[in-house]
Design an enzyme around this catalytic site. Structure first.
Site, PDB file in Angstrom:
ATOM      1  CE  LYS A   1      -7.273  -0.350   1.642  1.00 20.27           C
ATOM      2  NZ  LYS A   1      -7.395   0.870   2.429  1.00 20.27           N
TER       3      LYS A   1
ATOM      4  CG  HIS B   1      -4.213  -1.429  -1.363  1.00 21.10           C
ATOM      5  ND1 HIS B   1      -4.562  -0.107  -1.373  1.00 21.10           N
ATOM      6  CD2 HIS B   1      -3.820  -1.710  -0.100  1.00 21.10           C
ATOM      7  CE1 HIS B   1      -4.371   0.404  -0.174  1.00 21.10           C
ATOM      8  NE2 HIS B   1      -3.914  -0.546   0.619  1.00 21.10           N
TER       9      HIS B   1
ATOM     10  CB  SER C   1      -0.948  -0.001   1.189  1.00 27.55           C
ATOM     11  OG  SER C   1      -0.240  -0.213   2.389  1.00 27.55           O
TER      12      SER C   1
HETATM   13  N1  PMP Z   1      -4.797  -4.176   4.478  1.00 29.47           N
HETATM   14  C1  PMP Z   1      -4.186  -3.222   3.761  1.00 29.47           C
HETATM   15  C2  PMP Z   1      -3.062  -3.619   2.856  1.00 29.47           C
HETATM   16  C3  PMP Z   1      -4.585  -1.897   3.858  1.00 29.47           C
HETATM   17  O1  PMP Z   1      -3.970  -0.939   3.157  1.00 29.47           O
HETATM   18  C4  PMP Z   1      -5.665  -1.563   4.724  1.00 29.47           C
HETATM   19  C5  PMP Z   1      -6.201  -0.154   4.872  1.00 29.47           C
HETATM   20  N2  PMP Z   1      -5.351   0.871   4.651  1.00 29.47           N
HETATM   21  C6  PMP Z   1      -6.264  -2.589   5.463  1.00 29.47           C
HETATM   22  C7  PMP Z   1      -5.818  -3.871   5.305  1.00 29.47           C
HETATM   23  C8  PMP Z   1      -7.376  -2.293   6.416  1.00 29.47           C
HETATM   24  O2  PMP Z   1      -8.571  -2.065   5.737  1.00 29.47           O
HETATM   25  P1  PMP Z   1      -9.735  -1.194   6.364  1.00 29.47           P
HETATM   26  O3  PMP Z   1      -9.401   0.220   6.079  1.00 29.47           O
HETATM   27  O4  PMP Z   1     -10.962  -1.676   5.686  1.00 29.47           O
HETATM   28  O5  PMP Z   1      -9.766  -1.470   7.837  1.00 29.47           O
END
Ligand code: PMP
Length: 424
Positions: free
Chosen positions: A239, A208, A180
């Site tokens: 996302k 993602h 990410s």
């Molecule tokens: N896994 C990854 C790779 C993420 O980037 C994120 C959120 N930034 C999450 C899990 C968590 O997802 P959520 O925002 O739905 O809690």
């Protein structure tokens, strides 16, 4: 005697992480790519709404209708009164979409990853990429298994660590599908072959990439043409699916086990009805409109090529997450401020989200960005980068695209910092 509040606050101040988020104003009449900050219109490039579905009228209508019918909250956890038919429908649809036997939905993606902890028993070994998302790292820390952190995407390091582990121990590898912070993909073919050779299970966080990558939008497995390489998927609906919520998908017995043992599933109020209905509507769009994936990747390619041509370092990104790597944190902050002043809202990212020397300004691009917005983004970075001496004054020779770049043709395919302003 030390006071626990003073002690921790002093540590935080010393590390200079005093940030406060700036509120964003969304005018009802404007599109999703445009927001207002301090009264100024901005190109929004700091959200993860890759397919532009959070504002899609079909998704918004589904959310509104569900709120009217089911209420604003489910008001209970899944096992005691908070299981709605909407959740079950979403689980069945997600499982079918990913080609898995079963799925669980959770209230956030973070909780979906925490829900992995009961897989990690005493005497087992978990191998986790050092650049994995914080929620996967938390799952490792919550579990009882021995932990091995391998260098980011370094499959040789992983292989050494697998070979050194007790051959009789049960093993599992955790990786993000699409990382990410820098927008690079996991090395799925190598990971899958190492997992097979060492009898390890492979768990991939597709937060993602699911919805965005692969000809059918099923994520990195689909992108690499390895649909069966992943033993267990986790992901988010916040996302590519424009909603909020998380999920795990995999073999029926494993999902059944996690549903009844994971504290982040059992001890929290279930996903709100509006979010479940929005995710269902978004899933239909993901299944039927592959051109959104094509456009998101095309927007990203044009911004990435433009930035590279200007002389910026965009790392190994091959996806709509485009990092502009400045190295020094103060430079990332300065560049972020310059592009903000020019009307582009990106995310400044520094340690601990990335290594100290790889601070960056992150752009999150989406299918709904217009050609004019792409031009505004590039103009803002050109002006900011030149002013700070990060790029040459004259345009550099356009750089070649790195190997493995994701394009629309062969396979359509945390932020630690929201909109942050340093307090000091
Ligand atoms: N896994 C990854 C790779 C993420 O980037 C994120 C959120 N930034 C999450 C899990 C968590 O997802 P959520 O925002 O739905 O809690």
């Amino acid at each position: 005697m030390a006071d626990i509040f003073d002690k921790q606050l002093t540590a935080v101040m010393e590390h200079g992480v005093r940030m406060r988020p700036k509120p964003i104003y969304n005018a009802l009449e404007v599109r999703d790519g445009e927001v207002f900050l301090d009264g100024q219109p901005m190109v929004m490039a700091a959200r993860n709404d890759y397919l532009g579905l959070a504002h899609d009228p079909r998704v918004v209508r589904a959310a509104a209708e569900a709120a009217h019918r089911w209420g604003a909250s489910s008001s209970a956890s899944r096992l005691i009164g908070g299981s709605l038919t909407l959740h079950e429908e979403l689980e069945a649809r997600l499982a079918a979409f990913l080609g898995c036997e079963a799925a669980i939905v959770t209230t956030t993606g973070f909780e979906a990853n925490l829900a992995l902890a009961p897989l990690l028993g005493r005497g087992d070994v978990v191998f986790s990429d050092k650049a994995n998302h914080a929620s996967l790292i938390e799952a490792v820390r919550l579990g009882f298994a021995d932990r091995r952190w391998y260098r980011h995407s370094d499959t040789a390091d992983l292989e050494r660590k697998l070979a050194a582990a007790d051959p009789d121990a049960a093993k599992v590898i955790f990786t993000d599908g699409l990382f990410s912070m820098e927008g690079d993909l996991c090395r799925l073919p190598e990971l899958a072959s190492l997992a097979r050779r060492h009898g390890a299970r492979l768990v991939v966080d597709g937060a993602h990439d699911i919805g965005l990558l692969g000809p059918r939008g099923r994520g990195v497995g689909d992108h690499f043409g390895l649909p069966d390489a992943i033993d267990l998927h986790t992901g988010t609906l916040s996302k590519g699916f424009g909603s909020i919520g998380g999920f795990l998908a995999g073999p029926r017995e494993v999902i059944h086990y996690l549903r009844h043992t994971s504290r982040s599933v059992i001890f929290t109020t279930s996903m709100p009805p509006a979010s479940a209905a929005a995710a269902l509507a978004a899933l239909t769009v993901v299944e039927t409109e592959p051109e959104r994936r094509t456009r998101a990747l095309e927007v990203a390619r044009r911004v990435r090529d433009g930035l590279r041509g200007l002389g910026f370092d965009t790392g190994d990104s091959v996806t709509p997450i485009v990092p502009v790597i400045t190295g020094r944190t103060d430079m990332a902050t300065a560049l972020w401020r310059e592009v903000l002043a020019a009307g582009v809202l990106a995310s400044p990212v520094s340690a601990p989200a990335v290594p100290e020397e790889r601070s960056l300004v992150r752009l999150s691009l989406q299918a709904t960005h217009t050609d004019e917005e792409i031009a505004r983004i590039l103009a803002a970075f050109a002006a900011g980068g030149r002013k700070l001496g990060l790029i040459p004054d004259a345009p550099a020779v356009p750089a070649a695209r790195p190997a493995g770049s994701v394009t629309a043709a062969p396979g359509q395919q945390t932020s630690a910092c929201a909109v942050m302003d340093r307090v000091s």
